[in-house]
Design a protein around this motif. Sequence first.
Motif, mmCIF file in Angstrom:
data_model
loop_
_atom_site.group_PDB
_atom_site.id
_atom_site.type_symbol
_atom_site.label_atom_id
_atom_site.label_comp_id
_atom_site.label_asym_id
_atom_site.label_seq_id
_atom_site.Cartn_x
_atom_site.Cartn_y
_atom_site.Cartn_z
ATOM 1 N N SER A 91 -65.417 0.988 -50.281
ATOM 2 C CA SER A 91 -66.457 0.242 -49.685
ATOM 3 C C SER A 91 -65.553 -1.182 -49.323
ATOM 4 N N ARG A 92 -65.117 -1.717 -50.195
ATOM 5 C CA ARG A 92 -64.307 -2.993 -49.892
ATOM 6 C C ARG A 92 -63.061 -2.818 -48.857
ATOM 7 N N THR A 93 -62.432 -1.675 -48.907
ATOM 8 C CA THR A 93 -61.433 -1.603 -48.096
ATOM 9 C C THR A 93 -62.065 -1.490 -46.528
ATOM 10 N N VAL A 94 -63.295 -0.824 -46.455
ATOM 11 C CA VAL A 94 -64.038 -0.766 -44.843
ATOM 12 C C VAL A 94 -64.272 -2.068 -44.569
ATOM 13 N N VAL A 95 -64.969 -2.989 -45.506
ATOM 14 C CA VAL A 95 -65.376 -4.247 -45.014
ATOM 15 C C VAL A 95 -64.155 -4.941 -44.661
ATOM 16 N N GLU A 96 -63.064 -4.850 -45.532
ATOM 17 C CA GLU A 96 -61.776 -5.546 -44.851
ATOM 18 C C GLU A 96 -61.354 -5.323 -43.515
ATOM 19 N N GLU A 97 -61.647 -4.058 -43.292
ATOM 20 C CA GLU A 97 -60.989 -3.324 -41.749
ATOM 21 C C GLU A 97 -62.077 -4.195 -40.834
ATOM 22 N N CYS A 98 -63.374 -4.045 -41.293
ATOM 23 C CA CYS A 98 -64.345 -4.575 -40.080
ATOM 24 C C CYS A 98 -64.074 -6.101 -39.968
ATOM 25 N N ILE A 99 -63.808 -6.859 -40.975
ATOM 26 C CA ILE A 99 -63.468 -8.175 -40.930
ATOM 27 C C ILE A 99 -62.355 -8.586 -40.061
ATOM 28 N N LYS A 100 -61.120 -7.829 -40.277
ATOM 29 C CA LYS A 100 -60.033 -7.766 -39.382
ATOM 30 C C LYS A 100 -60.197 -7.397 -37.849
ATOM 31 N N TRP A 101 -61.155 -6.389 -37.867
ATOM 32 C CA TRP A 101 -61.676 -5.581 -36.448
ATOM 33 C C TRP A 101 -62.119 -7.039 -35.582
ATOM 34 N N SER A 102 -63.269 -7.465 -36.436
ATOM 35 C CA SER A 102 -64.008 -8.299 -35.661
ATOM 36 C C SER A 102 -63.417 -9.567 -35.165
ATOM 37 N N ASN A 103 -62.346 -9.917 -35.765
ATOM 38 C CA ASN A 103 -61.578 -11.108 -35.543
ATOM 39 C C ASN A 103 -60.723 -10.814 -34.308
ATOM 40 N N GLN A 104 -60.190 -9.662 -34.088
ATOM 41 C CA GLN A 104 -59.338 -9.159 -33.276
ATOM 42 C C GLN A 104 -59.883 -8.814 -31.756
ATOM 43 N N ARG A 105 -61.140 -8.088 -32.039
ATOM 44 C CA ARG A 105 -61.848 -7.404 -30.913
ATOM 45 C C ARG A 105 -62.269 -8.679 -29.884
ATOM 46 N N ILE A 106 -61.990 -8.718 -28.668
ATOM 47 C CA ILE A 106 -62.631 -9.555 -27.899
ATOM 48 C C ILE A 106 -63.764 -8.982 -26.791
ATOM 49 N N VAL A 107 -64.856 -9.463 -27.023
ATOM 50 C CA VAL A 107 -66.014 -8.898 -26.311
ATOM 51 C C VAL A 107 -66.429 -9.942 -25.386
ATOM 52 N N PHE A 108 -66.632 -9.916 -24.074
ATOM 53 C CA PHE A 108 -67.261 -10.964 -23.355
ATOM 54 C C PHE A 108 -66.501 -12.331 -23.513
ATOM 55 N N GLY A 109 -65.258 -12.141 -23.659
ATOM 56 C CA GLY A 109 -64.416 -13.551 -23.703
ATOM 57 C C GLY A 109 -64.443 -14.088 -25.046
ATOM 58 N N LYS A 110 -65.307 -13.553 -26.194
ATOM 59 C CA LYS A 110 -65.505 -14.104 -27.647
ATOM 60 C C LYS A 110 -64.876 -12.901 -28.305
ATOM 61 N N ILE B 26 -69.948 -1.672 -36.152
ATOM 62 C CA ILE B 26 -69.073 -2.778 -35.769
ATOM 63 C C ILE B 26 -68.002 -2.192 -34.966
ATOM 64 N N PHE B 27 -67.094 -1.066 -35.168
ATOM 65 C CA PHE B 27 -66.130 -0.581 -34.610
ATOM 66 C C PHE B 27 -66.628 0.058 -33.222
ATOM 67 N N GLY B 28 -67.691 0.509 -33.174
ATOM 68 C CA GLY B 28 -68.076 0.948 -31.977
ATOM 69 C C GLY B 28 -67.322 2.587 -31.728
ATOM 70 N N GLY B 29 -67.035 3.029 -30.557
ATOM 71 C CA GLY B 29 -66.400 4.178 -30.506
ATOM 72 C C GLY B 29 -65.076 4.419 -31.253
ATOM 73 N N ARG B 30 -64.504 3.284 -31.610
ATOM 74 C CA ARG B 30 -63.119 3.572 -32.447
ATOM 75 C C ARG B 30 -63.598 3.821 -33.893
ATOM 76 N N GLY B 31 -64.854 3.712 -34.403
ATOM 77 C CA GLY B 31 -65.437 4.067 -35.726
ATOM 78 C C GLY B 31 -65.417 5.532 -35.601
ATOM 79 N N LEU B 32 -65.386 6.265 -34.572
ATOM 80 C CA LEU B 32 -65.586 7.673 -34.884
ATOM 81 C C LEU B 32 -64.259 8.456 -34.393
ATOM 82 N N THR B 33 -63.122 7.775 -34.128
ATOM 83 C CA THR B 33 -61.925 8.318 -34.078
ATOM 84 C C THR B 33 -61.107 8.481 -35.212
ATOM 85 N N GLN B 34 -60.231 9.617 -35.576
ATOM 86 C CA GLN B 34 -59.677 9.893 -36.381
ATOM 87 C C GLN B 34 -58.245 9.299 -36.823
ATOM 88 N N GLY B 35 -57.930 8.784 -35.573
ATOM 89 C CA GLY B 35 -56.888 7.950 -35.464
ATOM 90 C C GLY B 35 -56.660 6.533 -35.095
#
Length: 160
Positions: free
Chosen positions: A19-38, A108-117
């Motif tokens: 669970s902690r690893t998944v939270v870390e991944e979400c924090i990294k992703w949410s800081n990298q992913r740009i949506v509507f310019g933010k 949080i990951f959207g469609g990428r959260g459903l991909t195995q790679g």
Amino acid sequence: MSNFNHERWMMCCASVRQSRTVVEECIKWSNQRIVFGKKLSDQPVIRAKLAKMISHVEACQAWLEQITFQMCNMTYAQQSKLLGGPIGLLKSFTTRSAHEVADDAVNIFGGRGLTQGGMGRVVEMFHRTYKFDSILGGTEEILADLGVRQALKQMPKAML
């Protein structure tokens, strides 16, 4: 009972770590992913999801450390008598928390959260496999019931 206690304790350790690893991944992703310019993490709803996920993981970790301390300072006989219920409740709560973390992580990951790679592979695998821990070693409902029954059994008669 001591064998079940240690098996369930190990499952809690693994579930909290994943669970902690998944939270870390979400924090990294949410800081990298740009949506509507933010950054995605600039969205209040995403920060709220992250806060809930972090709260679940930290609560599980604290409870796990408390149980671990007790296990390290009790004999096997004491553990068998006193910790079966608390460990059962911990496992039940840990796996329910894993469900919450997995669900929010996919959102949080959207469609990428459903991909195995790719970047979503950790989230996808966790979402697909977290349920094993809630069944193996005793289901959530059975272990929650064990915890309550053991607590009731140890209550002073004057309180009943």
